[in-house]
Design an enzyme around this catalytic site. Structure first.
Site, mmCIF file in Angstrom:
data_model
loop_
_atom_site.group_PDB
_atom_site.id
_atom_site.type_symbol
_atom_site.label_atom_id
_atom_site.label_comp_id
_atom_site.label_asym_id
_atom_site.label_seq_id
_atom_site.Cartn_x
_atom_site.Cartn_y
_atom_site.Cartn_z
ATOM 1 N N HIS A 22 0.696 -1.153 -0.030
ATOM 2 C CA HIS A 22 0.101 -0.052 0.006
ATOM 3 C C HIS A 22 0.929 1.301 0.062
ATOM 4 C CE1 HIS A 22 -3.412 -2.492 0.472
ATOM 5 N NE2 HIS A 22 -4.452 -1.566 0.651
ATOM 6 N N LYS B 36 -14.961 -7.275 -8.338
ATOM 7 C CA LYS B 36 -14.361 -8.162 -9.282
ATOM 8 C C LYS B 36 -13.758 -9.480 -8.565
ATOM 9 C CE LYS B 36 -10.937 -8.004 -13.066
ATOM 10 N NZ LYS B 36 -9.801 -7.247 -13.694
#
Lengths: 441, 193, 282
Positions: A219, A247
């Protein structure tokens, strides 16, 4: 992480504000897998395997804890306790088949995840730490899987454990002492089974810890993408939620279908029949093979059959170790500034050769140790080392990459070694499609 | 869910279905997907819960059959049932008469001897050998064991005394020894549980 | 510098592998396959092809369960033929209720079983035996491996509880083996004959310690089915397949439900995913 345009977390309710001021857990979730995490919009289905690896780990931990409630780590009863799980415990067969097949599926998704990283150059700066933590997880997984396979105390469990622990005897001077220490005796026996059970229980939680570190390190730079071009501006990204949660939910569905097919209809397909014979220290199976996910490394181990200065066995052990350890150095072995193989025709070709090579190695690792498998595994092992230690470093210095798109959202920009256009280019359409073969979306 | 416009050429709001063209269908899809995920998750949890219930081999031993043909008058045996001892005694008529003569109203847990045995099989006293105080095993069923002040059973943990019909007479235990469910399949064959 | 270390390491591994490859090839050029291996290769027969009830339509194994009547016949074969040497120690009598015997029958089968369950005499502490109950697993034939070998000319009759899972294509293999005894072929080399063993082309070494067991009419089936070798072979194999995997029917039923559910869920998830992304150019 964040890009300037990612939306900071704003608690809406009073409770949310109260919580945020004390334990900002919702903020953490929002920033890591929620609307606050901006992700390149062009990442393809190969990027589902990260989440799926996490799911596979979760399934292993949950089913493993359940199995540990019924399993007994004692050589007298271990095999019977597994059969007790299969026959008597409510849904015990489901728990055990989930755990056994779950291990294979964990490796399948992790191998695909690694392949994705290799192909799109996700190991390169600024994501070296993400890659190296991944290699740490891979090593921990191999140790966990190996020790877990010993627990049912079948013939393959026992002899697999015997063969693999004996590898340490190749180490000069201290080898035999070390093996006795690892086994807690002079052969694989009760002490070995007990410590393997203990460590098999412990390591998945260590893996979960490293996974957290890995996600943390991911991240900071954010996700890579199939173009390998870094994010330039808001037009390049979309928030993780709802786009990638949606998704990933679809990906999870597909994964669970594939998993269920094995789990419910061919639960022993990936296992070995000999492991339904209780361990017998006095009779070796005709053909000892590890589980399929170890085959490439097992092939490398067995490919060294000649005593050159050092004994062949030691060469095999060193090479097998090196085959994994060299992955730690991959970010520096490949010095090309271009990440994605889409724009590196030569490296791309060699990377596909590597894929074929690893499949050949797997095939040899699962076969009996006789010609022609030996010679094939030797050639394939040569290529494996040549690829990472010679070809990749050379190619990365000599090849001419294709022109890179200016940004993820830009059409392909003509120009050699271009690494990008100014940030904030208007979004002018679909992400660039590489003009050549690529992993299918 | 987020409603504010997002950066770039799209909005989260649009994505989750507030555009005028397809509000209903979109909502249905999201709700249906969420419902399926929820139902699936709940259904998947059941096996993980059920595995904690007693397994088939344990349930198979939930009832046992004991043959009492060899149990002579005055003798007692312990059998294991559901992981606990069951005391089975074959009482001589004198003992039975004595136990039947006790003034029930004076007992802590009033119960007649007949309530503790079955019609036609009065001579067999079958009880769970677990002290009703804190779960120890009282002594007294086998020959030579301490029988306590009332010639029945004595729990050494905290000094509970039971009489020969297993009724609590003295000490901390609140209840008589528990009588398990049992059924005589024949004169000498009893199924416990 | 780093680069050159990497080249050097790579070259060392390649060099050692090349040496191993060359010496390996030289060695193997001189090596000959032993006669025993050649004979095995020539005479070994592949598994007979049987369509089992659990293989279902097209042999996919998705549908298709056990045929309880066949399993009961197979149990009879096991009980009357196999159980004199082969134990079935992981199968409990109570589980016979799953193949259609009722509670009273199971109780009777357990009580009448030829072997009894080891026990301790409560008075003397001496070892003794007692009649089996439905809660017991099928008692062992021999108390331990040494006794089993001593009684069988040093061959060990394996426990049959997991036999069909402990061999590749176990059901086909087991059926082929027990129905596959043949006279020794005329062209079989004399020096490869193993005295005291029995020729069976389905056995990995061609020579098996177990004599042929099945013959037409050997037993009388309770349901009147003619007891041919083939029938008994199929029935007992089906029974042992059940014994090795008694939860197969539950597993397949759960699997069909799960997969149907997952396909619908995944279809919804796909549509939801496309809709979420409908407005994103990517």
């Amino acid at each position: 992480m964040s890009f300037g345009w990612s939306k900071p977390y704003e608690p809406k309710s009073d409770f949310g504000k109260w919580m945020d001021a004390r334990l900002p857990l919702p903020r953490l979730v929002y920033g890591s897998v929620g609307g606050g995490y901006e992700v390149p919009k062009n990442i393809n289905y190969f990027y589902n395997f990260g989440v799926l690896s996490g799911l596979a780990l979760l399934i292993q931990i949950v089913t493993g804890i359940v199995l540990a409630m019924h399993y007994a780590a004692n050589t007298e009863v271990a095999f019977s306790s597994v059969e007790h799980i299969m026959r008597n415990v409510n849904y015990g067969w489901l728990m055990r088949y989930m755990h056994a097949n779950g291990a294979s599926f964990f490796f399948i998704v992790v191998y695909l995840h690694m392949w994705r990283g290799l192909y799109y150059g996700s190991y390169k700066a600024p994501r070296e730490m993400v890659w190296m933590l991944g290699v740490v997880i891979f090593l921990l997984m191999m140790a966990t899987a190996f020790m877990g396979y010993v627990l049912p105390w079948g013939q393959m469990s026992f002899w697999g454990a015997t063969v693999i622990t004996n590898l340490f005897s190749a180490i000069p001077i201290v080898g035999d002492t070390l093996v006795t220490f690892l086994l807690g005796g002079f052969a694989v026996d009760n002490a070995t089974l007990n410590r393997f059970f203990s460590l098999h229980f412990l390591l998945p939680f260590v893996i979960a810890g490293v996974v957290i570190l890995k996600i943390w390190s991911l991240h900071i730079p954010g996700s890579n993408n199939p173009t390998g071009v870094e994010v330039k501006g808001p037009a390049d990204t979309i928030p993780f939620h709802p786009y990638f949660t949606a998704k990933d939910l679809f990906g999870v569905g597909v994964y669970l279908i594939a998993f269920s097919i094995f789990l419910f209809f061919m639960p022993n397909f990936l296992g070995h029949p000999d492991n339904y014979i209780e361990a017998n220290a006095l009779a070796t199976p005709e053909h000892i093979v590890p589980e399929w996910y170890f085959w490439p490394f097992y092939a490398i181990l067995r490919a060294f059959t000649f005593d050159f200065i050092l004994p062949a066995k030691l060469w095999g052990v060193i090479a097998m170790g090196a085959a994994i350890v060299l992955l730690f150095f991959l970010p520096w072995l490949d010095s090309s500034p271009v990440k994605s193989m889409r724009y590196r025709p030569k490296a791309r070709m060699w990377t596909w050769v590597l894929a074929a090579d690893i499949i050949v190695l797997s095939w040899c690792g699962g076969a009996v140790a006789e010609q022609p498998y030996i010679i094939i595994s030797q050639i394939a092992s040569m290529y494996y080392f040549a690829h990472f230690l010679i070809i990749l470093p050379l190619v990365s210095r000599t090849e001419t990459p294709l022109p890179l798109p200016a940004s993820i959202s830009e059409a392909v920009l003509k120009g050699k070694e271009s690494t990008g256009a100014p940030a904030g280019q208007p979004d002018s359409g679909p992400a660039p499609v590489a003009p050549e073969a690529q992993p299918a979306e | 869910m987020a409603t504010a416009p997002d950066a770039g050429d799209h909005t989260v709001g649009e994505a989750v279905g507030h555009s005028p063209d397809g509000v209903r269908r979109r909502d249905f899809i999201y709700v249906a997907t969420g419902a399926f995920a929820g139902v699936g998750a709940v259904a998947a949890i059941w096996p993980f819960v059920d595995q904690m219930n007693p397994s088939a081999d344990v349930l198979a031993l939930a009832s046992i059959e004991v043959n009492l043909a060899q149990l002579a008058e005055g003798q007692g045996i312990k059998v294991s049932w559901r992981g606990k001892p069951v005391f089975i005694q074959h009482l001589p008529p004198a003992k039975i008469a004595e136990a039947q003569a006790v003034d029930v109203s004076s007992l802590r847990d009033p119960q007649t001897y007949d309530e503790r045995t079955q019609e036609g099989h009065r001579q067999y006293l079958i009880q769970i050998g677990v002290c009703t105080h804190l779960g120890c095993i009282p002594a007294g069923v086998a020959a030579g064991e301490v029988k306590g002040d009332f010639d029945g059973f004595f729990c050494p943990c905290h000094g509970s005394h039971y009489d020969d019909a297993g009724r609590i007479r003295k000490g901390p235990a609140p209840k008589n020894l528990v009588i398990p469910e049992y059924e005589f399949l024949s004169d000498t064959n009893v199924r416990i549980g | 510098m780093f680069r050159f270390i990497s080249y050097a390491i790579g070259l060392v591994f390649i060099f050692v592998l090349a040496l191993a490859a060359v010496t390996g090839l030289i060695d193997s050029a001189g090596a000959e396959t032993s006669e025993a291996d050649l004979v095995r290769e020539e005479f070994h027969a592949s598994n007979k092809d049987v369509h089992w009830s659990w293989e279902g339509p097209m042999g996919l194994g998705v549908f298709g369960g056990f045929d309880d009547r066949q399993l009961q016949r197979g149990f009879q074969v096991y009980k009357e033929v196999c159980s004199s040497c082969h134990s079935l120690k992981r199968v409990a009598f109570r589980s016979l209720q799953d193949i259609g015997f009722n509670e009273a029958e199971v109780k009777q089968i357990a009580a009448d079983w030829i072997n009894e369950v080891p026990d301790i005499n409560p008075d003397t502490g001496e070892t003794t035996t007692r009649k089996a109950t439905p809660a017991d697993t099928i008692p062992l034939v021999y108390p331990n491996e040494i006794a089993a070998r001593a009684a069988n000319n040093n061959a060990l009759p394996p426990d049959m509880s997991l036999l069909t899972k402990a061999r590749p294509h176990g059901s086909d293999y087991l059926y082929s083996l027990i129905t596959g005894y043949e006279p020794v072929p005329a062209n079989f080399p004399e020096d490869q004959v193993s005295e005291g063993l029995h020729y069976n082309p389905h056995f990995h070494s061609l020579w098996i310690a177990m004599p042929p067991q099945l013959s037409d009419g050997l037993i009388t089936y309770a349901d009147g089915t003619p007891a041919t070798v083939d029938q008994m072979g199929q029935d007992v194999t089906a029974f042992l397949t059940w014994a090795a995997e008694p939860k197969m029917e539950a597993r397949k039923a759960a699997g069909i439900g799960t997969i149907v559910f997952l396909i619908i869920f995944t279809a919804f998830a796909y549509v939801a995913y496309r809709r979420v992304w409908a407005d994103v150019k990517h």
